[in-house]
Design a protein around this motif. Structure first.
Motif, PDB file in Angstrom:
ATOM      1  N   HIS A 180      12.196   3.052  10.387  1.00 29.52           N
ATOM      2  CA  HIS A 180      12.785   3.752   9.049  1.00 29.52           C
ATOM      3  C   HIS A 180      12.576   4.643   8.484  1.00 29.52           C
ATOM      4  O   HIS A 180      12.691   5.203   7.458  1.00 29.52           O
TER       5      HIS A 180
ATOM      6  N   PRO B  33      -1.591  10.012  -4.569  1.00 25.26           N
ATOM      7  CA  PRO B  33      -1.332  10.547  -6.421  1.00 25.26           C
ATOM      8  C   PRO B  33      -2.508  10.417  -7.062  1.00 25.26           C
ATOM      9  O   PRO B  33      -2.708   9.407  -7.223  1.00 25.26           O
TER      10      PRO B  33
ATOM     11  N   LEU C  54      -2.317  10.552 -10.039  1.00 27.01           N
ATOM     12  CA  LEU C  54      -1.576   9.552 -11.441  1.00 27.01           C
ATOM     13  C   LEU C  54      -1.978   8.054 -11.165  1.00 27.01           C
ATOM     14  O   LEU C  54      -2.187   7.456 -11.405  1.00 27.01           O
ATOM     15  N   GLU C  55      -1.699   7.770  -9.224  1.00 26.66           N
ATOM     16  CA  GLU C  55      -2.038   6.064  -9.113  1.00 26.66           C
ATOM     17  C   GLU C  55      -3.749   5.940  -8.979  1.00 26.66           C
ATOM     18  O   GLU C  55      -3.919   4.941  -9.588  1.00 26.66           O
TER      19      GLU C  55
ATOM     20  N   ALA D 219      -4.904   3.163 -11.759  1.00 31.57           N
ATOM     21  CA  ALA D 219      -5.513   1.959 -11.053  1.00 31.57           C
ATOM     22  C   ALA D 219      -6.932   2.395 -11.850  1.00 31.57           C
ATOM     23  O   ALA D 219      -7.812   1.060 -12.709  1.00 31.57           O
TER      24      ALA D 219
ATOM     25  N   THR E 148       5.528  13.442  -4.873  1.00 23.89           N
ATOM     26  CA  THR E 148       4.663  12.147  -4.955  1.00 23.89           C
ATOM     27  C   THR E 148       3.702  11.366  -6.304  1.00 23.89           C
ATOM     28  O   THR E 148       4.089  10.001  -6.905  1.00 23.89           O
TER      29      THR E 148
ATOM     30  N   TYR F  90       5.414   8.350  -7.916  1.00 22.99           N
ATOM     31  CA  TYR F  90       4.280   7.629  -8.897  1.00 22.99           C
ATOM     32  C   TYR F  90       4.685   7.096 -10.198  1.00 22.99           C
ATOM     33  O   TYR F  90       4.727   6.590 -10.533  1.00 22.99           O
TER      34      TYR F  90
ATOM     35  N   LEU G 237       5.659   4.004 -12.230  1.00 17.13           N
ATOM     36  CA  LEU G 237       5.476   3.886 -13.585  1.00 17.13           C
ATOM     37  C   LEU G 237       6.382   2.860 -15.022  1.00 17.13           C
ATOM     38  O   LEU G 237       6.163   1.827 -15.888  1.00 17.13           O
TER      39      LEU G 237
ATOM     40  N   GLU H  48       5.534   0.450  -5.907  1.00 16.30           N
ATOM     41  CA  GLU H  48       5.385   1.261  -4.760  1.00 16.30           C
ATOM     42  C   GLU H  48       4.782   0.483  -3.745  1.00 16.30           C
ATOM     43  O   GLU H  48       4.839  -0.112  -3.894  1.00 16.30           O
ATOM     44  N   LYS H  49       5.781   1.881  -2.836  1.00 12.19           N
ATOM     45  CA  LYS H  49       5.487   1.064  -1.704  1.00 12.19           C
ATOM     46  C   LYS H  49       3.849   1.076  -1.156  1.00 12.19           C
ATOM     47  O   LYS H  49       3.159   2.269  -0.650  1.00 12.19           O
TER      48      LYS H  49
ATOM     49  N   PHE I 175       1.196   0.200   1.891  1.00 12.08           N
ATOM     50  CA  PHE I 175       0.542   0.243   3.446  1.00 12.08           C
ATOM     51  C   PHE I 175      -0.751  -0.313   3.292  1.00 12.08           C
ATOM     52  O   PHE I 175      -1.659  -0.108   4.651  1.00 12.08           O
TER      53      PHE I 175
ATOM     54  N   LYS J  47      -6.203  -1.756   0.470  1.00  6.05           N
ATOM     55  CA  LYS J  47      -6.735  -0.683  -1.109  1.00  6.05           C
ATOM     56  C   LYS J  47      -5.354  -0.149  -2.168  1.00  6.05           C
ATOM     57  O   LYS J  47      -5.498  -0.439  -3.319  1.00  6.05           O
ATOM     58  N   GLU J  48      -4.403  -0.544  -1.144  1.00 11.11           N
ATOM     59  CA  GLU J  48      -3.312   0.059  -2.058  1.00 11.11           C
ATOM     60  C   GLU J  48      -3.089  -1.040  -2.738  1.00 11.11           C
ATOM     61  O   GLU J  48      -2.388  -0.874  -4.086  1.00 11.11           O
TER      62      GLU J  48
ATOM     63  N   MET K  57      -5.156  -1.301  -6.103  1.00 11.66           N
ATOM     64  CA  MET K  57      -4.852  -0.456  -6.896  1.00 11.66           C
ATOM     65  C   MET K  57      -3.378  -0.632  -7.157  1.00 11.66           C
ATOM     66  O   MET K  57      -3.324  -0.383  -9.112  1.00 11.66           O
ATOM     67  N   ASP K  58      -2.523  -1.347  -6.619  1.00 10.09           N
ATOM     68  CA  ASP K  58      -1.210  -1.832  -7.602  1.00 10.09           C
ATOM     69  C   ASP K  58      -1.335  -2.516  -8.543  1.00 10.09           C
ATOM     70  O   ASP K  58      -0.625  -2.184  -9.896  1.00 10.09           O
TER      71      ASP K  58
ATOM     72  N   ASP L  19      13.231  -0.373  -1.291  1.00  7.36           N
ATOM     73  CA  ASP L  19      13.309  -0.236   0.531  1.00  7.36           C
ATOM     74  C   ASP L  19      13.054  -1.821   0.336  1.00  7.36           C
ATOM     75  O   ASP L  19      12.643  -2.836   0.989  1.00  7.36           O
TER      76      ASP L  19
ATOM     77  N   ARG M 119      14.827  -3.652   3.423  1.00  8.58           N
ATOM     78  CA  ARG M 119      14.022  -3.688   4.859  1.00  8.58           C
ATOM     79  C   ARG M 119      12.853  -3.987   5.311  1.00  8.58           C
ATOM     80  O   ARG M 119      12.578  -4.749   5.782  1.00  8.58           O
ATOM     81  N   SER M 120      11.605  -2.626   4.189  1.00 18.14           N
ATOM     82  CA  SER M 120      11.116  -2.909   4.604  1.00 18.14           C
ATOM     83  C   SER M 120       9.931  -4.620   4.292  1.00 18.14           C
ATOM     84  O   SER M 120       8.612  -5.221   4.696  1.00 18.14           O
TER      85      SER M 120
ATOM     86  N   ASP N 133      11.006  -7.158   6.401  1.00 18.35           N
ATOM     87  CA  ASP N 133       9.819  -7.195   7.350  1.00 18.35           C
ATOM     88  C   ASP N 133       8.622  -7.539   7.366  1.00 18.35           C
ATOM     89  O   ASP N 133       8.221  -8.862   8.121  1.00 18.35           O
TER      90      ASP N 133
END
Lengths: 140, 280
Positions: free
Chosen positions: A7, A20, A22-23, A27, B10, B14, B18, B71-72, B74, B77-78, B81-82, B140, B142-143, B146
């Motif tokens: 999906h 991005p 901005l991220e 961060a 994006t 973002y 925020l 944020e989604k 993955f 690292k992400e 950062m989040d 999201d 569904r994710s 999951d």
């Protein structure tokens, strides 16, 4: 409920390629704040944060008000730890009469910090001998 | 600097995330921002305990980012950062709100200001992390489902822990927690413990909320009860004990009194554990 792994595959590769800017900024700012905050509190933890309270009181202002006189004071805690329920006692001796005593309880004085308050007296503090002191505290 | 359309998109996404994070931070932190014990604890609690609490909060933020960030995400690292961004949003929000409420003023020392802001940033940063999920229009779901499934039993326990910590933290600073524990008899404590376990079980496994945990295939009452409800209550009790210790409520207190405080705080904590999967 079946999982649908397709999906959002398209979205995945896009976001993987460009984070991005901005991220990065958000961060990075978060990292900077986190480092400062942890550093400051860690520094406090290692430096004198636990030495017991030492409280000194000094008069900042005396004014005649309705019904008597008002003495403003500043109570400073020179110790590292916070003091709770700090009792500030003012004794005013005028002439040979028995001394007049007023007191107040301050909820908290943090370490290395000051709190202000006031005491009321019937007689003029400027014409007598006024002493202010902290008479006790509790540990928070 | 040349940017293509998807990059601009994006960035905009973002920025919206925020914004929601700030909204969530204010929303989730308001009860504690207006609790005076929180202001006092900010400067009076042990610095080592405050540091440990904030470090633990950061670890929870990373975990929450995995399940329900603004944020989604993955990758590790992400997620980190989040978590950092949520931490920053939480700090900025609590500093602004505490200033607005005149809890911190410029004539205070840095010790006091930083302590207050640091402690308030914990609920605010969790709120920031959940902001997207709660205030966001397009979720999201569904994710997220999951991921919860992939994370398995450990993930379930993590979410229960996060929920228990959040709700326990919301009531733990108040004097009422101790007062309630003092005025309860052992019989009251037993009854409250029983009610906590009962509600924990009923809320998550019997009542049909959305996001409700389904019983394991072919699972009967007892295995489900032991696997999730009893484990969840255990987590709630441990979290309660940890939060009480963090706020210095256990120092020099007799074990019997601590036990009764833990049971009292275990009630909101187990509700938080039960609700975690519904909220997150």
């Amino acid at each position: 409920m079946k999982s649908d792994s397709m999906h959002q595959n398209g979205h995945h590769s896009d976001a993987d390629q460009h984070t991005p800017w901005l991220e990065w900024i958000a961060a990075g700012a978060g990292l900077l704040l986190a480092v400062c905050m942890f550093g400051f509190i860690g520094w406090q933890a290692l430096n004198d944060a636990t030495s017991p309270p030492v409280i000194t009181v000094e008069t900042t202002d005396v004014d005649p008000v309705a019904g008597g006189y008002r003495v403003m004071f500043q109570a400073r805690n020179a110790g590292g730890a916070a003091a709770a329920q700090v009792r500030i006692e003012g004794t005013l001796a005028v002439g040979s009469r028995p001394p007049e005593v007023s007191s107040v309880i301050l909820d908290y004085i943090p370490g290395q910090s000051a709190r202000e308050g006031g005491l009321f007296f019937m007689q003029d503090p400027r014409s007598g001998n006024l002493t202010l002191r902290a008479s006790g505290f509790g540990k928070p | 600097m040349a940017r293509d359309d998807s990059l601009l998109e994006t960035n905009k996404d973002y920025a919206i995330g925020l914004g929601r994070a700030f909204g969530g931070a204010v929303l989730f932190a308001i009860p504690l921002l207006m609790t005076m014990e929180m202001w006092w604890l900010g400067f009076s609690m042990g610095r080592g305990r405050l540091l440990l609490f904030m470090a633990l909060n950061f670890a929870i933020l990373v975990g929450l980012s995995y399940f329900a960030g603004f944020e989604k995400t993955f990758s590790w690292k992400e997620d980190v950062m989040d978590a950092l961004a949520a931490f920053g949003v939480g700090l900025v929000t609590s500093a602004l709100m505490l200033t607005l409420l005149a809890v911190i003023t410029l004539d205070m020392t840095w010790n006091e200001i930083v302590g207050k802001v640091a402690l308030q940033s914990v609920p605010a940063s969790i709120g920031a992390m959940l902001g997207r999920k709660q205030l966001g229009a397009e979720q999201d779901t569904r994710s997220e489902e999951d991921r919860k499934r992939e994370a398995g039993y450990g993930g379930e326990l993590f979410l229960m822990m996060a929920g228990a910590l959040f709700l326990a933290f919301n009531v733990a600073p108040t004097e009422e927690m101790i007062l309630i524990a003092f005025q309860m008899s052992p019989l009251h404590a037993l009854a409250l413990g029983g009610a906590s376990i009962f509600l924990l079980h009923v809320f998550v496994y019997a009542v049909g909320f959305s996001g409700q945990e389904s019983r394991p295939e072919g699972g009967t009452f007892l295995p489900t009860f032991l696997h999730f409800t009893v484990a969840g209550y255990g987590i709630a009790l441990l979290v309660s004990l940890y939060v009480l210790w963090t706020f210095g409520r256990t120092d020099g207190v007799a074990p019997a009194e601590i036990a009764s405080m833990v049971v009292v705080l275990g009630f909101p904590a187990s509700l938080g554990a039960a609700m975690a999967r519904l909220v997150i």
